[in-house]
Design an enzyme around this catalytic site. Structure first.
Site: not given
Length: 518
Positions: A344, A347-348
């Site tokens: 992701c 997200c990361d």
């Protein structure tokens, strides 16, 4: 910090505050502390029941706690909760201020009954759409139970902690100083982990339920649409899923859902669940299907068994278990998952600021990921197996314009390298020459498509394609009478949200037609 429109909206929300409380800030002389002080000042000016104090002594600065007079709620934000976490801040303000949460009475009582000292720390990023669910769940637990504490920490702001704890994926949750879990978790999932008897109690309750007329296995767009269409027919309808929303929960921008110009995955998942709840639909979460036992005769009851030990029966089924990210299945990938291997980028990505990363996959998902990451990291190398990228031309042109992006085509990733604790490189093969090459980097983002969630059907009579997808007819029925399927788990081409919704609706109508004819 807040524009006039946002202030007006927040002021309207804060009218729901019924009891006074304090914001206790811990600040230093830095720019971020000044930003936080400005935000907190603007908030307190919107509600006369909120007071701001700046005599906090938290070691993390900037940070702030939300406390009722004479009471430490155990709820702290370390950082400036804007971006995706602004909703978490608003909910925390309301709930500390006495506004009742949306959680069910059973869940609230379960939280209050937890008899242990639980100190949670959650590392999040402001661009992570998965983090708010975890932050909001743990905040609520801290508010409801005095033995529970929660600190929500902006990983990008507290980089030293992130490096020390070797955090390379968000949300990352620690409990009493030890790793607890990573990734999106619902309140119910967290409770299931800390309340060890909860899963068994829930499984027993589910097994006692009478048979459904139609039961959806999966709660993504296909399962949700099927539930709405089935419930509108007035038949006994249930939805059982690992998590309501499915893979949509992991999707950031959605711009091709007809009539909705722009939305985000978690928002769409919440809207789907809210719509389903308008009908008499029994929603059962945290249940992974492991076995299907078809009816012994036409018109009989099918049985589905779950990992928890629960068993449910229904006259018809709609299988909508969706798909998951495809893995490379090369040495090092599993070992370094969440230690440099990620799936992701939204997200990361912030955790790799200033570092070198690779994106595996040259389709739309891969190219979009590379474009997003290029604005955060030092260098992006996109690796595509074929000799040409498969992404839309507009995306390829944007990618080619970025100065810190390299593109390698005709390459097969053979290994993810690391030092035992985190990724430090990647090995790939030039397909034309067979020569192995090595890249030194700190992160690998895998974007190579989807795998249908049908492993639990391998020993059933349900016909599957060579790719493991469920084969259906023009009404959505599988090879077993009374069992239907819809969405990304089927052979229907073009894995799109809008198509899954249509297929779910078709399957539900097919199931109803089967019921009235049998």
């Amino acid at each position: 910090m807040l524009d006039d429109n946002l202030k007006a909206q927040l002021k309207a929300y804060l009218q729901k505050v019924t009891q006074p409380f304090e914001i206790v800030a811990s600040l230093d002389d830095g720019d971020k502390s000044q930003e936080l002080f400005k935000l907190l000042t603007e908030i307190t000016e919107l509600c006369d029941k909120i007071a701001l104090k700046t005599d906090g002594d938290d070691a993390r600065t900037p940070s702030f706690a939300l406390n009722r007079p004479g009471e430490d709620t155990g709820l702290t934000f370390a950082g400036i909760p804007m971006g995706h976490e602004f909703t978490s801040l608003v909910l925390a303000l309301l709930q500390v201020g006495g506004h009742p949460p949306k959680a069910s009475d059973d869940v609230i009582e379960q939280i209050k009954a937890l008899d242990a000292d639980l100190h949670f720390e959650t590392y999040f990023s402001l661009s992570c759409q998965n983090c708010p669910d975890v932050v909001q769940a743990l905040n609520l637990m801290a508010i409801l139970n005095p033995r529970i504490r929660h600190v929500a920490i902006d990983g990008a702001l507290f980089q030293a902690e992130v490096e020390q704890r070797e955090i390379m994926s968000v949300p990352s949750v620690y409990l009493n100083g030890e790793p607890f879990d990573q990734g999106r978790m619902s309140l119910e999932q967290i409770l299931a982990k800390v309340d060890t008897g909860a899963a068994e109690r829930e499984a027993a309750k589910l097994s006692e339920k009478p048979a459904f007329d139609t039961l959806m296995i999966g709660g993504g767009p296909a399962g949700a649409a099927a539930a709405v269409y089935a419930a509108r027919k007035g038949i006994r309808t249930g939805v059982v899923a690992e998590r309501f929303g499915g893979q949509v929960l992991d999707t950031l921008a959605i711009e091709n859902l007809v009539s909705v110009p722009h939305t985000e995955g978690p928002k769409l998942a919440a809207a789907l669940e809210e719509h389903v709840k308008e009908y008499e639909v029994d929603i059962m979460n945290l249940q992974r299907a492991v076995e299907l036992v078809p009816a012994s005769q036409p018109g009989g009851e099918h049985e589905v068994r779950f990992e928890s030990g629960a068993t449910l029966k229904s006259r018809t089924l709609v299988l909508a278990t969706g798909a998951r990210w495809r893995e490379m299945n090369v040495p090092g990938e599993a070992e370094y998952r969440n230690k440099g291997v990620a799936y992701c980028p939204h997200c990361d990505g912030p955790l790799f600021k200033g570092k070198r990363v690779a994106v595996i996959g040259g389709g739309n998902s891969g190219v979009e990921a590379a474009i997003d990451l290029a604005g955060l990291v030092a260098e992006v190398t996109l690796i595509e197996f074929m000799d040409e990228l498969r992404a839309d031309d507009v995306l390829q042109k944007k990618l080619a314009s970025l100065p810190n992006v390299k593109i390698i085509k005709g390459a097969r990733t053979t290994e993810v390298n690391g030092d035992g604790t985190r990724v430090n490189g990647l090995t790939f093969e030039e397909r034309a020459s067979g020569e192995l090459r090595h890249l030194e980097l700190e992160g690998v983002f895998v974007q190579i498509g989807l795998v249908p969630n049908t492993e639990w059907l391998k020993n059933s009579p349900i016909e599957l394609s060579e790719r493991g997808e469920i084969v259906t007819d023009e009404r959505g029925m599988t090879s077993v009478p009374g069992i239907f399927a819809a969405g990304d788990v089927t052979t229907v081409p073009y894995k799109q949200i809008v198509i899954a919704m249509g297929e779910g609706s078709r399957a539900a109508l097919g199931a109803f037609d089967y019921l009235i004819r049998s």
